[in-house]
Structures are given as C-alpha cells and as structure tokens.
Motif scaffolding. Structure first.
Motif, short mmCIF file in Angstrom:
data_model
loop_
_atom_site.label_atom_id
_atom_site.label_comp_id
_atom_site.label_asym_id
_atom_site.label_seq_id
_atom_site.Cartn_x
_atom_site.Cartn_y
_atom_site.Cartn_z
N SER A 24 -22.99 94.40 94.52
CA SER A 24 -23.59 93.46 94.89
C SER A 24 -24.96 94.27 95.58
O SER A 24 -25.87 94.00 95.17
CB SER A 24 -23.08 92.69 96.32
N LEU A 25 -24.70 95.75 96.13
CA LEU A 25 -25.56 96.33 96.76
C LEU A 25 -27.12 96.14 95.42
O LEU A 25 -28.24 96.30 96.25
CB LEU A 25 -25.22 97.73 97.15
N MET A 26 -26.58 96.21 94.22
CA MET A 26 -28.04 95.99 93.57
C MET A 26 -28.75 94.70 93.62
O MET A 26 -29.89 95.10 93.46
CB MET A 26 -27.59 95.90 92.29
N TRP A 27 -28.42 93.71 93.92
CA TRP A 27 -29.02 92.53 93.91
C TRP A 27 -28.97 92.04 95.40
O TRP A 27 -29.99 91.07 95.94
CB TRP A 27 -28.94 91.29 93.30
N VAL A 65 -11.88 93.70 94.23
CA VAL A 65 -13.75 94.29 93.70
C VAL A 65 -13.74 95.33 93.41
O VAL A 65 -13.05 96.20 93.44
CB VAL A 65 -13.84 94.19 96.03
N LEU A 66 -15.07 95.51 93.70
CA LEU A 66 -15.74 96.78 92.64
C LEU A 66 -15.81 97.81 93.65
O LEU A 66 -16.12 98.26 94.80
CB LEU A 66 -16.95 96.81 92.90
N GLY A 67 -15.02 98.95 92.72
CA GLY A 67 -15.97 100.24 93.74
C GLY A 67 -16.46 101.49 92.51
O GLY A 67 -15.90 100.89 90.70
N LEU A 68 -16.05 102.62 92.84
CA LEU A 68 -17.13 103.43 91.83
C LEU A 68 -15.54 104.44 92.02
O LEU A 68 -15.39 105.05 93.10
CB LEU A 68 -18.14 104.41 92.52
N MET A 77 -28.33 100.84 90.04
CA MET A 77 -29.34 100.43 90.41
C MET A 77 -30.13 101.70 91.83
O MET A 77 -29.13 101.89 92.68
CB MET A 77 -30.13 98.91 91.34
N ALA A 78 -31.00 102.35 91.30
CA ALA A 78 -31.32 102.93 92.34
C ALA A 78 -32.55 102.81 93.49
O ALA A 78 -33.57 102.30 93.30
CB ALA A 78 -31.55 104.77 91.86
N LEU A 166 -25.74 90.95 86.55
CA LEU A 166 -25.76 92.15 85.66
C LEU A 166 -26.71 92.02 84.44
O LEU A 166 -27.78 92.70 84.43
CB LEU A 166 -25.02 92.82 85.37
N ARG A 167 -25.95 90.73 83.83
CA ARG A 167 -26.93 90.43 83.15
C ARG A 167 -28.47 89.71 83.05
O ARG A 167 -28.91 90.54 82.59
CB ARG A 167 -26.71 88.78 82.39
#
Length: 189
Positions: A24-27, A65-68, A77-78, A166-167
């Motif tokens: 979620s940090l990406m958007w 939930v997501l983790g790396l 995204m950076a 993501l899409r």
C-alpha cells in the motif's frame, strides 16, 4: 553526504534518500516525496506472509497481508525524499510499519530502468516473529484470504485492491495474481 538515522536508529551515510514500497505504500505513501520511480529489488519478493490479527483477520482466524520476504525479486515504487524531510519520513514510517514489530527496517539495493542503482530503506518480514506465516503456495494463501475478516474489512478485499493498484501501475505479480484467481475459484464453489 548527509548522516541520517536508518536501520533501527543506526546512522547511515547516503547522498540520496529513498524509500522502497511494495504494498500500500506504493499508492498511499502518506509522506511528501520529490520523485516516485518504479524500481526492482533483488533478493526479496512480495508475499502474503504476515498474519493479520486486527485489520484483515483476528487472532482466532488470522488473515494475510503483504510482507517483503527472502528470495526472488520484487518490482515496486521508490520514493526520493528530500534531505530535510528524511527524519520526519523515517519517524512516520516507523510509526506506520513497526506497530507490532513484524517488519524489520532494512537498506536494500534498488535497480531502476536503464540500470541505475541506489540504496533505499524498506520493511521486510521478520521470519522469527509470531505473525510470520511462512511461505505458502497460492491455494493455501487463497484459503486463508477467502475466510478471514478484520476491523478493516474482508481479507479478499485487501488482495483484490492490491492487485487493482498493481495493474494501474503496470506492475505484474504472477504469484499474487494466482492467489486472486484461486480466491475467485473458491467463491465460485
């Protein structure tokens, strides 16, 4: 070169300040940034490897939930942060990401299109934490996601929302897409 706090309070020297987001940090970064660029990190992959006891599940029926997590590569995204905002952004991220300490703050090497590389701060799953769910295949993850619900809503909504974002960004994640497909199959019976 500026000396700033990173990696759990240790000082690090960086000419540029970058944060890498894979979920979620990406958007929804929630902080001010100078630049947002698609980037690739090697050695980690996006995974539904974190048990959610509150937002997408409960202690009795945890969601995912997501983790790396270790292994593979992850496109995300950076965000380039101005030097004078770095401490503020790190404080915000720690408050957001380290609530239950299931994530570890780490520096990773990023690769941008064209081959340029830099370092960034990101948050990876702590494999020793009780919330770490381990490596699940797509069907096992889909079964959990299909059944879990927490304070922020159903777990499947989290997965489908992530896939939609993501899409929109043009980022493919075949494993997460497979999880989404398996959830749809489970719903169809």
């Amino acid at each position: 070169m500026v000396n700033r706090k990173c990696d759990s309070g240790l000082a690090c020297d960086m000419d540029e300040f970058w944060v890498f987001g894979y979920g979620s940090l990406m958007w929804n970064p929630g902080f001010e940034f100078l630049e947002r660029v698609e980037a690739l990190v090697h050695g980690y992959r996006r995974s539904l490897c974190v048990r959610s006891f509150v937002h997408r599940g409960t202690r009795d029926n945890p969601g995912l939930v997501l983790g790396l997590d270790r292994g593979g590569a992850c496109r995300g995204m950076a965000f380039r942060i101005s030097a004078h905002k770095w401490d503020e952004v790190i404080d915000y991220l720690r408050a957001r990401e380290l609530v239950t300490n299931v994530y570890l703050e780490r520096r990773v090497r990023l690769q941008f299109a064209g081959g340029r590389r830099t370092e960034a701060v990101t948050y990876i799953a702590d494999r020793d934490h009780e919330q770490y769910a381990g490596t699940l295949d797509a069907l096992a993850a889909a079964r959990v996601v299909n059944e879990a619900r927490g304070q922020s809503g159903p777990n499947d909504a989290y997965v489908f929302n992530t896939l939609a974002h993501l899409r929109q960004m043009g980022i493919r994640d075949p494993w997460l897409e497979q999880v989404g497909n398996e959830v749809e199959r489970l719903r169809a019976g």
